[in-house]
Design a protein around this motif. Structure first.
Motif, mmCIF file in Angstrom:
data_model
loop_
_atom_site.group_PDB
_atom_site.id
_atom_site.type_symbol
_atom_site.label_atom_id
_atom_site.label_comp_id
_atom_site.label_asym_id
_atom_site.label_seq_id
_atom_site.Cartn_x
_atom_site.Cartn_y
_atom_site.Cartn_z
ATOM 1 N N LYS A 312 -27.906 4.490 -9.504
ATOM 2 C CA LYS A 312 -28.723 4.338 -8.295
ATOM 3 C C LYS A 312 -29.871 3.366 -8.581
ATOM 4 N N PRO A 313 -29.894 2.200 -7.922
ATOM 5 C CA PRO A 313 -30.959 1.217 -8.170
ATOM 6 C C PRO A 313 -32.333 1.727 -7.728
ATOM 7 N N SER A 314 -33.359 1.147 -8.315
ATOM 8 C CA SER A 314 -34.733 1.432 -7.908
ATOM 9 C C SER A 314 -35.384 0.119 -7.488
ATOM 10 N N ASP A 315 -35.805 0.036 -6.226
ATOM 11 C CA ASP A 315 -36.375 -1.209 -5.672
ATOM 12 C C ASP A 315 -35.414 -2.379 -5.849
ATOM 13 N N GLY A 316 -34.122 -2.099 -5.681
ATOM 14 C CA GLY A 316 -33.115 -3.157 -5.772
ATOM 15 C C GLY A 316 -32.814 -3.618 -7.181
ATOM 16 N N LYS A 317 -33.228 -2.846 -8.194
ATOM 17 C CA LYS A 317 -33.030 -3.251 -9.594
ATOM 18 C C LYS A 317 -32.364 -2.126 -10.379
ATOM 19 N N LEU A 318 -31.535 -2.543 -11.344
ATOM 20 C CA LEU A 318 -30.870 -1.582 -12.221
ATOM 21 C C LEU A 318 -31.617 -1.398 -13.535
ATOM 22 N N GLY A 319 -32.391 -2.442 -13.910
ATOM 23 C CA GLY A 319 -33.094 -2.380 -15.190
ATOM 24 C C GLY A 319 -32.263 -2.934 -16.329
ATOM 25 N N ILE A 320 -31.625 -4.079 -16.092
ATOM 26 C CA ILE A 320 -30.806 -4.722 -17.124
ATOM 27 C C ILE A 320 -31.263 -6.167 -17.300
ATOM 28 N N ILE A 321 -31.184 -6.647 -18.545
ATOM 29 C CA ILE A 321 -31.632 -8.006 -18.882
ATOM 30 C C ILE A 321 -30.427 -8.824 -19.330
ATOM 31 N N PRO A 322 -30.239 -10.030 -18.777
ATOM 32 C CA PRO A 322 -29.076 -10.845 -19.168
ATOM 33 C C PRO A 322 -29.256 -11.485 -20.537
ATOM 34 N N SER A 323 -28.154 -11.877 -21.129
ATOM 35 C CA SER A 323 -28.183 -12.637 -22.372
ATOM 36 C C SER A 323 -28.097 -14.117 -22.023
ATOM 37 N N ILE A 324 -29.148 -14.868 -22.353
ATOM 38 C CA ILE A 324 -29.159 -16.297 -22.003
ATOM 39 C C ILE A 324 -28.193 -17.094 -22.881
ATOM 40 N N GLU A 325 -27.642 -16.457 -23.923
ATOM 41 C CA GLU A 325 -26.677 -17.140 -24.784
ATOM 42 C C GLU A 325 -25.266 -17.120 -24.193
ATOM 43 N N LYS A 326 -25.012 -16.150 -23.316
ATOM 44 C CA LYS A 326 -23.669 -15.994 -22.763
ATOM 45 C C LYS A 326 -23.547 -16.822 -21.485
ATOM 46 N N VAL A 327 -23.133 -18.059 -21.655
ATOM 47 C CA VAL A 327 -23.026 -18.967 -20.511
ATOM 48 C C VAL A 327 -21.643 -19.607 -20.455
ATOM 49 N N LYS A 328 -21.302 -20.088 -19.298
ATOM 50 C CA LYS A 328 -20.054 -20.820 -19.095
ATOM 51 C C LYS A 328 -20.398 -22.191 -18.524
ATOM 52 N N MET A 329 -20.013 -23.236 -19.240
ATOM 53 C CA MET A 329 -20.304 -24.592 -18.786
ATOM 54 C C MET A 329 -19.430 -24.964 -17.595
ATOM 55 N N LEU A 330 -19.973 -25.869 -16.768
ATOM 56 C CA LEU A 330 -19.231 -26.406 -15.622
ATOM 57 C C LEU A 330 -19.165 -27.921 -15.753
ATOM 58 N N PRO A 331 -18.238 -28.440 -16.572
ATOM 59 C CA PRO A 331 -18.153 -29.890 -16.817
ATOM 60 C C PRO A 331 -17.970 -30.715 -15.549
ATOM 61 N N GLU A 332 -17.360 -30.105 -14.521
ATOM 62 C CA GLU A 332 -17.130 -30.847 -13.279
ATOM 63 C C GLU A 332 -18.430 -31.187 -12.555
ATOM 64 N N ASN A 333 -19.533 -30.498 -12.918
ATOM 65 C CA ASN A 333 -20.831 -30.773 -12.300
ATOM 66 C C ASN A 333 -21.705 -31.676 -13.163
#
Length: 469
Positions: A312-333
């Protein structure tokens, strides 16, 4: 298989060049090389490929570097058979010793520079096209006007725009309150003009971000903030964040659930999640539409398998932080900006210094406790990154190789026992004092170095294995 080939190409190439530097430098001053291995052969665990007159060539089973056994040098082999012969390391003067010790690092930097020159000449500088992906805020003076998503920016204040970086540079160097933007409307396929008032943003200082924004005109605002102006528009993304949870915030809604650190979110209420933006958008819509007593069914994957929990979210948030290392490149852009040869040479010498500055910043963050030790990666992490870089194309793969070569050179020059820099420090101390450090002390230093390297190897491997999940 493709990923492993990419890893061996990078690891083998970068390490081979490094050890070749030591080999050639030693031979150039008449020092015998007893072993030449790509990969460490701790405890004799390696494969002998060829035995020459003086040198044994092979492949070590520990993919954490290479090994060049220099005759008469106390190193990780703990060989104390120093006889004082003319073709031994210990018989040479300080300059010759430093030349042998530094040659591997020099070769790594040369390799990086050559690769960058090739990339900049045959491909160019990575840029983003001046196409509007999102309108974050309408900054038009006349609020009835707006630049539509998908439109192409043609010029600002009659200054031609070819790349998105041109927009940032013009905006941040502009001295007036408003700018005249000419664009090709994507919906009506016609050229329009609009008067806009750039917005000033004060962003908390973060060194990697500042390093990027500074190139496009950002300046420091006080001692802890960045001043950066924009038009409220976003370009086509070069990459996107994967829905990978780096950390669950303590005492948050997610904290009391089954969701753990290092989880990959797969679905939310049976809706497939592919990016971190999918999570943000889902939560925004949920907060507006759903009853506050409802919870969200979240399917996720972590080290123990696939799980489902209702949070159940609180104020629209779950309380999780993303990993900025886990990315997917978009070569077409991504498009490439051609540069002339002289500019490519200049940029190729600057780029390794930029990488080293980032490494120094990273060490500082580690020592201050601002960056976790789990961010350190080894052969498994490099294998994954190498495979991913290769999948995007040759330019990305070669760039990754140049970065790894620079980092290897930088790490080896550090004055740490067991590394080239540690041996160099001992050589300088002996040269300045004009006294040889006793052999038993050198052996003790190397024993400590071996324990340190083995300990670090085990720690990094454990990190790599944990980060697989």
């Amino acid at each position: 298989m493709y990923t492993l080939l990419a890893f061996f190409s990078i690891f083998g190439g970068v390490v081979f060049i490094h050890e070749l530097g030591h080999f050639l430098a030693a031979r150039s001053v008449g020092v015998r090389v007893e072993k030449f291995y790509v990969g460490f052969d701790f405890f004799g665990l390696g494969y002998k490929v060829y035995k020459g007159k003086d040198t044994e060539y092979g492949i070590g089973l520990f993919p954490f570097g290479g090994y060049c056994k220099i005759a008469g040098m106390v190193d990780e082999s703990l060989d104390d058979s120093v006889k004082g012969l003319d073709d031994e390391f210990n018989s040479k003067n300080t300059i010759e010793k430093l030349w042998i010790l530094s040659a591997g690092v020099i070769m790594n930097f040369i390799l990086a520079i050559v690769l960058f020159i090739f990339i900049y000449n045959f491909y160019g500088l990575q840029q983003q096209p001046p196409i509007v992906d999102k309108v974050n805020k309408n900054l038009a003076v006349n609020k009835n006007e707006i630049i539509t998503e998908g439109s192409t920016i043609l010029s600002i204040n009659d200054k031609k725009v070819i790349y998105w970086s041109d927009i940032d540079k013009i905006i941040n160097s502009n001295k007036t309150e408003t700018v005249n933007v000419k664009f090709l409307d994507s919906r009506k396929n016609m050229i329009k003009n609009i008067i806009m008032k750039p917005e000033k943003n004060i962003i908390p200082f973060y060194y990697p971000l500042f390093l990027q924004l500074e190139k496009n005109g950002a300046v420091m605002h006080g001692s802890d903030s960045i001043l950066y102006k924009n038009l409220g528009l976003s370009p086509l993304p070069e990459a996107y964040l994967l829905p990978y949870v780096k950390e669950v915030v303590e005492n948050s809604p997610a904290f009391n659930s089954k969701l753990t650190d290092k989880s990959l979110i797969l679905k939310m209420n049976d809706k497939e999640i592919n990016t971190w933006d999918d999570i943000t958008l889902f939560l925004d819509e949920w907060d507006l539409q759903q009853n506050s007593d409802d919870c969200i069914k979240i399917e996720f994957k972590n080290y123990s398998g696939i799980h489902v929990d209702c949070i159940k979210p609180s104020d629209g948030k779950l309380g999780i932080i993303p990993s900025i290392e886990k990315v997917k490149m978009l070569p077409e852009n991504i498009i490439f900006k051609k540069v002339n040869f002289l500019k490519s040479v200049y940029l190729s010498f600057v780029q390794p210094f930029e990488i080293i500055k980032m490494q120094l910043w990273g060490f500082g963050e580690l020592f201050k406790g601002q960056m976790g030790m789990d961010s350190l990666g080894g052969p498994i992490k490099i294998t994954q990154a190498a495979g991913e870089a290769a999948s995007y194309g040759l330019s990305y793969f070669l760039r990754f190789m140049a970065i790894i070569s620079t980092i290897l050179g930088f790490m080896n020059i550090l004055p740490i026992p067991g590394l080239d820099g540690g041996h160099g420090l001992i050589t300088i101390i002996e040269g300045v004092s004009r006294k040889k450090i006793p052999l038993n002390i050198k052996m003790s230093i190397q024993q400590v170095a071996i324990l340190f390297i083995l300990g670090l190897t085990i720690f990094i491997l454990a990190n790599d294995i944990r980060n697989l999940f």
